[in-house]
Design an enzyme around this catalytic site. Structure first.
Site, short mmCIF file in Angstrom:
data_model
loop_
_atom_site.label_atom_id
_atom_site.label_comp_id
_atom_site.label_asym_id
_atom_site.label_seq_id
_atom_site.Cartn_x
_atom_site.Cartn_y
_atom_site.Cartn_z
N CYS A 70 48.51 40.60 40.28
CA CYS A 70 49.06 39.61 39.37
C CYS A 70 49.48 38.38 40.16
O CYS A 70 49.42 38.37 41.38
CB CYS A 70 50.27 40.22 38.67
N ARG A 115 44.19 35.32 39.90
CA ARG A 115 44.66 36.63 40.35
C ARG A 115 44.74 37.64 39.22
O ARG A 115 44.87 38.83 39.46
CB ARG A 115 46.05 36.49 41.00
N TRP A 172 47.33 41.20 35.86
CA TRP A 172 46.09 41.96 35.93
C TRP A 172 46.51 43.40 35.68
O TRP A 172 47.20 44.00 36.49
CB TRP A 172 45.42 41.84 37.30
N ASN A 221 54.29 42.07 41.04
CA ASN A 221 52.89 42.26 41.41
C ASN A 221 52.84 43.47 42.34
O ASN A 221 53.50 43.47 43.38
CB ASN A 221 52.34 41.03 42.13
N GLY A 222 52.10 44.51 41.95
CA GLY A 222 52.06 45.71 42.78
C GLY A 222 52.07 46.95 41.90
O GLY A 222 51.86 46.86 40.69
N GLU A 272 24.36 41.06 48.04
CA GLU A 272 25.26 39.96 47.65
C GLU A 272 24.73 39.22 46.42
O GLU A 272 25.48 38.89 45.51
CB GLU A 272 25.45 39.00 48.83
N LYS A 315 26.84 38.91 42.95
CA LYS A 315 27.19 37.62 42.34
C LYS A 315 26.74 37.59 40.88
O LYS A 315 27.48 37.19 39.99
CB LYS A 315 26.56 36.46 43.11
N GLU A 350 28.97 40.07 38.78
CA GLU A 350 30.40 39.80 38.57
C GLU A 350 30.66 38.56 37.73
O GLU A 350 31.71 38.47 37.09
CB GLU A 350 31.14 39.72 39.91
N HIS A 403 11.36 55.26 47.17
CA HIS A 403 12.08 56.55 47.16
C HIS A 403 12.87 56.71 45.86
O HIS A 403 13.78 57.53 45.78
CB HIS A 403 13.01 56.64 48.38
N LYS A 414 40.92 37.64 42.09
CA LYS A 414 40.49 37.08 43.36
C LYS A 414 40.87 37.95 44.55
O LYS A 414 40.09 38.17 45.46
CB LYS A 414 41.08 35.68 43.53
C1 AGP Z 1 33.50 38.80 45.65
O1 AGP Z 1 32.94 37.76 44.97
C2 AGP Z 1 34.64 39.42 44.98
N1 AGP Z 1 35.64 38.52 44.67
C3 AGP Z 1 35.18 40.65 45.71
O2 AGP Z 1 34.14 41.56 45.88
C4 AGP Z 1 35.81 40.36 47.08
O3 AGP Z 1 34.83 40.03 48.00
C5 AGP Z 1 36.55 41.61 47.56
O4 AGP Z 1 37.56 41.90 46.62
C6 AGP Z 1 37.14 41.41 48.95
O5 AGP Z 1 38.07 40.38 48.92
P1 AGP Z 1 38.63 39.80 50.30
O6 AGP Z 1 37.50 39.17 51.04
O7 AGP Z 1 39.66 38.80 49.88
O8 AGP Z 1 39.23 40.94 51.05
#
Ligand code: AGP
Length: 610
Positions: free
Chosen positions: A2, A27, A74, A98-99, A483, A487, A490, A506, A605
């Site tokens: 959060c 966040r 969140w 947050n936590g 990657e 992208k 997500e 395989h 994030k």
């Molecule tokens: C990637 O686009 C995502 N936001 C997520 O997979 C991110 O890379 C992952 O949570 C790791 O975050 P960090 O690099 O801040 O540790």
């Protein structure tokens, strides 16, 4: 994960808190709320959904006052709803958090047995009751919070106010991030720097087990035991403008276009072509210590984990040290073989990812030396590492990581070359050759972004209706296939899988037919013939082929349906180019599908809970 904010001063708190929450909304955006100190009790206004819903509600029920706390959520415990939105209030105490409170069930039972009633399903509401009990026992807010936290297990960055103690905001931190911002006659609180930049660049990063007491007069830090803590503030190098969109429609598009600068800044001052040298003074490993390293573990999550996979290939190529890459949340619980001869490399944009942080702490506990690559200054992972290499990508606000990823690749290349030089695997000539390739990358990235932005927009229009995608790559480009798929998943919510191309026959090749677009990263290099074979296998099953190739490759267009050609660079640095059209393709797909590009559903994030 959060976002928490707080303010005490003489200005109206709501606009400051809401602006702070807007800058932290990446966040978490399941609900939002504020609690503003009032003459008799706090005025609490909350709303399910995005911050805009809270702003609307504040129109109809304003909350005047100059002291307050705020939250954007969140959801972890309790579904997104008005009842589960923070702040939570018990008696005269309001709390944002947050936590995760791990022993929340036991505490709730105990409090209910004491006659306390709960309005929400959250773990956080327990904190409000625990603090209120102490306040009703006549303790001041700071003492009450300390007493309450002695009963709590888990992670927290919290802020609270109490009606009987006006003009005071108390914050506490354990494992989740919290930053205090210093002003003239006013103080600020936030989970992350972007929420503070509009008001101050003088900040204090709270440490685990610390409390901060904010009043108009200033900020005092103390431990959970009540000892005073002195720590000078730091000046943040970022500007509020950097936290703006700069004319782009989305932060993600802005950050994609900022990659040449992010890589330039990350390389700046860290190598000399003339002297064929890499300067990573922040890595204090001596040549003897480097020679004693028997094994390297790279630990990360998500996009940073993909960077780690490329980092392994760079370290093994240039420094010849056996390197393994682990998902941090798997590494932590698999009883890994770690000792004093192990170097552990943590990679994290935010530097706050709980899984990565915990796995690095575990590795350190077992005797490993910890080096981390982090983008956020003084983040928790940076502070717990023996050495930290900062990427200089600037603030990354789009939830989908882009510029931090390519900056991580640049930092990993520097680290691999540095170790390779230290260990004598790279002589002066070989080092200069590699540094020459690195030095021209930002310019090449610029031209690739400009060339492929319109191309990928056309491709997105062509493939917009596709429901599934396969991404294939080999060697350095296998992680890029992963990657590219991540992208697309997500931000556009379209199902996509990345695969090592050799793995196709395989199993996954069964997925291919005329409805399956297959994105193949088939640039020149040692894997070229093999990947071209895989491309033909996919074509033979009527797959719709989008190929990423190298300029001058006229063979690829004969087979693929669509081709994007990139400048030729050494295999080691191809990922800094091949990822760019995949980021842009995902961006255009998402924009055309109308998803929330910067704040995709269910994501955040930085993942500060395990
Ligand atoms: C990637 O686009 C995502 N936001 C997520 O997979 C991110 O890379 C992952 O949570 C790791 O975050 P960090 O690099 O801040 O540790």
């Amino acid at each position: 994960m959060c976002g928490v904010v707080g303010y005490v001063g003489d200005r109206q708190a709501v606009p400051i808190l809401v602006d702070g929450l807007r800058r932290l909304e990446y966040r978490g955006y399941d609900s939002a709320g504020v609690a503003i100190e009032g003459p008799t009790s706090a005025r609490v206004v909350r709303a399910r959904g995005k911050l805009a819903a809270l702003e609307e509600r504040l129109q109809t029920s304003p909350a005047p006052g100059t002291v307050g706390i705020g939250h954007t959520r969140w959801a972890t415990h309790g579904k997104p709803s008005d009842e589960n939105a923070h702040p939570h209030t018990a008696g005269g105490v309001s709390v944002v958090h947050n936590g995760i409170i791990e022993n929340h069930l036991a505490l709730r039972e105990r409090l209910e047995a004491q006659g306390r009633t709960f309005e929400s399903e959250t773990d956080t509401e327990i904190l409000a009751h625990l603090v209120d009990i102490e306040v009703q026992a006549g303790r001041d807010l700071a003492t009450a919070v300390r007493a309450a936290l002695t009963q709590v297990e888990g992670a927290y960055a919290l802020a609270c106010i109490a009606k009987d103690q006006p003009g005071v905001v108390v914050a506490a931190k354990l494992a989740s991030p919290m930053v205090v911002g210093l002003g003239e006659g006013e103080q600020f609180l936030a989970s992350d720097i972007p929420a503070l930049l509009a008001h101050t660049r003088e900040v204090i990063f709270m440490e685990d087990g610390e409390l901060a007491v904010l009043t108009r007069q200033g900020v005092t830090l103390q431990t959970l035991a009540g000892e005073l803590v002195e720590r000078p503030p730091k000046t943040v190098p970022w500007t509020v403008q950097e936290a703006e969109k700069g004319g782009y429609e989305h932060f993600m598009l802005k950050e994609i276009h900022e990659q040449p600068r992010a890589v330039t800044d990350t390389l700046a001052g860290r190598f000399s072509l003339e002297r064929a040298a890499v300067f990573l003074d922040e890595v204090t490993i001596t040549p003897d210590q480097a020679r004693a390293i028997r094994r390297i573990y790279v630990l990360a999550c998500g996009t940073s984990w993909h960077a780690g996979l490329i980092g392994r290939l760079l370290i093994e190529r240039f420094a010849r040290i056996p390197t393994e890459v682990d998902l941090a949340h798997e590494f932590r619980y698999r009883d890994p073989i770690v000792d004093e001869e192990t170097l552990v490399l943590g990679i994290s944009q935010s530097g706050e990812t709980a899984d990565t942080l915990a796995s690095l702490k575990e590795a350190k506990r077992r005797g490993a030396r910890v080096v981390s690559i982090v983008n956020v200054m003084d983040a928790s992972i940076a502070r717990m590492s023996d050495d930290v290499v900062y990427t200089h990508a600037g603030i990354e606000i789009g939830v989908a990581s882009t510029k931090a990823f390519t900056a991580q690749l640049a930092a990993l290349a520097l680290l691999a070359l540095h170790l390779g030089r230290q260990l004598g695997h790279l002589d002066e000539a070989a080092t200069r050759t590699q540094l020459k390739s690195l030095a021209v990358l930002p310019g090449l990235m610029q031209s690739v972004i400009e060339a492929t932005d319109p191309q990928t927009l056309d491709l997105a229009k062509k493939y917009l209706k596709a429901k599934n995608f396969l991404f294939l790559g080999r060697g350095m480009n296998f992680p890029i296939a992963l990657e590219g798929a991540l992208k697309l998943k997500e931000i556009s919510y379209v199902h996509a899988e990345g695969y090592a191309a050799g793995e196709m026959k395989h199993g996954p090749i069964a997925l291919i037919d005329e409805h399956m677009p297959v994105v193949v990263v088939a640039t020149q290099g040692s894997h070229y013939d093999k990947i071209m074979g895989n491309l033909q296998e996919a074509k033979a099953r009527d797959g719709r082929i989008i190929a990423i190739g190298t300029e001058g490759d006229d063979r690829i267009a004969d087979i693929a349906d669509d081709v994007i050609l990139l400048p030729d660079v050494d295999n080691a640095y191809q990922p800094l180019l091949t990822v760019l059209p995949l980021q842009l393709f995902a961006y255009h797909m998402a924009r055309l599908l109308g998803t929330d590009v910067d704040q995709p559903r269910n994501l955040a994030k930085s993942v500060t809970v395990e």
